[in-house]
Design an enzyme around this catalytic site. Structure first.
Site, short mmCIF file in Angstrom:
data_model
loop_
_atom_site.label_atom_id
_atom_site.label_comp_id
_atom_site.label_asym_id
_atom_site.label_seq_id
_atom_site.Cartn_x
_atom_site.Cartn_y
_atom_site.Cartn_z
N GLU A 82 45.87 49.24 54.64
CA GLU A 82 46.57 48.16 53.92
C GLU A 82 46.07 48.03 52.49
O GLU A 82 45.60 46.97 52.08
CB GLU A 82 46.34 46.83 54.66
CG GLU A 82 46.78 46.81 56.11
CD GLU A 82 46.31 45.56 56.86
OE1 GLU A 82 45.47 44.80 56.32
OE2 GLU A 82 46.77 45.35 57.99
N CYS A 112 44.21 23.58 28.61
CA CYS A 112 43.16 22.60 28.38
C CYS A 112 42.13 22.63 29.51
O CYS A 112 42.03 21.71 30.32
CB CYS A 112 43.77 21.22 28.22
SG CYS A 112 44.98 21.22 26.90
N ARG A 153 45.12 46.27 45.92
CA ARG A 153 44.55 46.43 44.59
C ARG A 153 44.49 47.89 44.14
O ARG A 153 44.80 48.21 42.98
CB ARG A 153 43.12 45.85 44.60
CG ARG A 153 42.46 45.75 43.25
CD ARG A 153 40.98 45.41 43.41
NE ARG A 153 40.76 44.22 44.20
CZ ARG A 153 40.73 42.97 43.70
NH1 ARG A 153 40.88 42.77 42.43
NH2 ARG A 153 40.53 41.94 44.51
N ARG A 194 42.29 35.61 37.16
CA ARG A 194 41.11 36.27 37.73
C ARG A 194 39.81 35.96 36.99
O ARG A 194 38.80 35.66 37.62
CB ARG A 194 41.32 37.78 37.87
CG ARG A 194 42.50 38.14 38.80
CD ARG A 194 42.57 39.62 39.11
NE ARG A 194 41.44 40.03 39.91
CZ ARG A 194 40.39 40.67 39.47
NH1 ARG A 194 40.30 41.04 38.21
NH2 ARG A 194 39.41 40.96 40.28
#
Ligand SMILES: *Cc1c(COP(=O)(O)O)cnc(C)c1O
Length: 417
Positions: free
Chosen positions: A271, A341, A274, A310
């Site tokens: 699976e 902000c 990335r 990330r």
């Protein structure tokens, strides 16, 4: 291969200058490379060779229809974690019969739909879920194929937020619980026991936790055999790390060969997420202002943590480069920060770059867990995504409009009705 390269001091996406794409599609922008996605998938495919296998790309890493379509055309399977992801796979031309369904909280409705579509198998994460699947399957009078997700209790030595194979994590069940679930499932009229799966975490750069998890899984498979429960497949999950900075990564070919040698003839599922899309995407953002004080220099850009979270969420490192190597501008060590902000709103810190207002900075290796984790925080429309293949390119998701941000909202009318 590396689809994003400098040629004559200009960053290219395959055969297209990134500056051309910025002029055409605007900033900020995600850019993906079709060839890189195909190349990365084929590394897995070729490593398995003739051994029975199914690569189930983890959709959550990047679920754009164009990305899924490229993989579907290669014959890929998919690892989904929601009904939404399953519908995306189908809309992109993917085969539901090659989908495994992971996730700890599958709803009754998503289980029903998945059964109606005829998915390959459910990766079951708890006893309650096993009962739920059995009950939905019985109401439809079908048999559901199931695999049980075992939590092998190994330390993947990755960021704690993306570590999933420890007993303290919410994922999977212990070997003992799995054994009793398998026994129960094997007696059911509505369940077909087909496999065992595990997934110990993400961005893992060392083979040993993978092999440790595999060995524990194989021990359990032996135990099941002695109970006359034979599985068709073992699913080794994803988690293969990629290079963001200087990380030394594992050889996928070597890893898969080791898995094959230990597993014997059983079918293997993997699976990867990335490692298929991570280095196939970049995020490009424009310098709005340069701001220097006594101790810090900030390059303030139009992209932010809502577009690429990330760095803020996992303190992740992404390489940052100016899309045109140049001598004009201010050379300094810049923190690349966005307009949101929050102090955590940074894309990169302390980067030696020569910059001036209007320059574009490419944040590299942003194809995985980039756009998919983006939000509308600070009422910022989500950015567009572009796919490049050699000299051709097109928008695969258009920029959101301001109006779309509040189209689902209404003003409350305080009236008695
Ligand atoms: C996220 C996830 C994957 C993919 O992980 P990567 O690190 O992106 O390869 C695979 N399987 C499951 C169950 C997951 O949750």
């Amino acid at each position: 291969m590396n689809a994003f390269n400098f040629q004559n001091k200009n960053l290219y996406a395959e055969s297209v200058p990134v500056s051309d794409l910025m002029n055409l599609y605007g900033s900020p922008l995600y850019i993906y490379s079709k060839s890189q996605i195909e190349f990365n998938w084929k590394v897995f495919e070729n490593s398995f060779g003739a051994h029975p296998h199914l690569i189930c790309y983890a959709v959550k890493a990047n679920s754009n229809l164009a990305v899924l379509n490229i993989l579907a055309n290669l014959g890929s399977g998919f690892d989904i974690v929601s009904l939404g992801e399953l519908e995306r796979v189908i809309a992109s031309g993917g085969d539901p019969a090659k989908c495994v369904f992971s996730g700890v909280a599958k709803t009754e409705n998503s289980i029903r739909k998945a059964l109606e579509y005829g998915i390959y198998c459910f990766n079951v994460e708890s006893e309650g879920e096993l009962e739920q699947i059995e009950s939905v399957a019985s109401s439809l009078n079908v048999r559901a194929s199931i695999s049980i997700r075992v939590n092998p209790d190994v330390d993947a030595k990755t960021h704690p937020y993306i570590s999933t194979g420890l007993t303290e994590n919410k994922f999977g069940v212990s070997a003992e619980v799995a054994l009793s679930m398998y026994k129960k499932a094997s007696l059911s009229d509505y369940l077909d026991v087909c496999g065992l799966d595990y997934h110990i975490g993400s961005q893992i750069t060392d083979q040993s936790p993978f092999i440790e998890a595999l060995e524990k899984a194989l021990d359990l498979i032996e135990e099941l055999k002695s109970e006359n429960i034979d599985l068709d497949h073992i699913d080794i999950g994803g988690g293969v790390g990629i290079t963001y900075d200087q990380e030394k990564i594992i050889s996928i070919e070597d890893y898969i060969n080791r898995v094959i040698s230990k597993v014997g003839s059983m079918k293997i599922l993997a699976e990867p997420g990335r490692s298929i899309v991570g280095n196939a995407g970049i995020f490009v953002t424009k310098v709005e202002y340069l701001k220097q004080n006594d101790i810090k220099s900030f390059a303030i850009v139009d992209g932010a943590m809502n577009d690429l979270i990330r760095p803020a969420l996992y303190s992740s490192y992404h390489e940052a480069v100016s899309i045109q190597e140049k001598s004009k501008g201010v050379t300094d060590s810049w923190d690349i920060v966005g307009p949101v902000c929050e102090t955590s709103d940074f894309l990169a810190k302390d980067r030696e770059l020569t910059l001036e207002k209007g320059d574009y900075i490419a944040i590299l290796t942003a194809g995985a867990y980039g756009f998919v984790l983006s939000s509308n925080y600070n009422s910022r429309p989500r950015v567009p995504e572009v796919m490049v293949s050699e000299k051709s390119h097109s928008l695969v998701r258009k920029r959101e409009t301001i109006e779309s941000l509040f189209e689902n909202e209404t003003i409350f009318k305080d009236e008695v009705n």
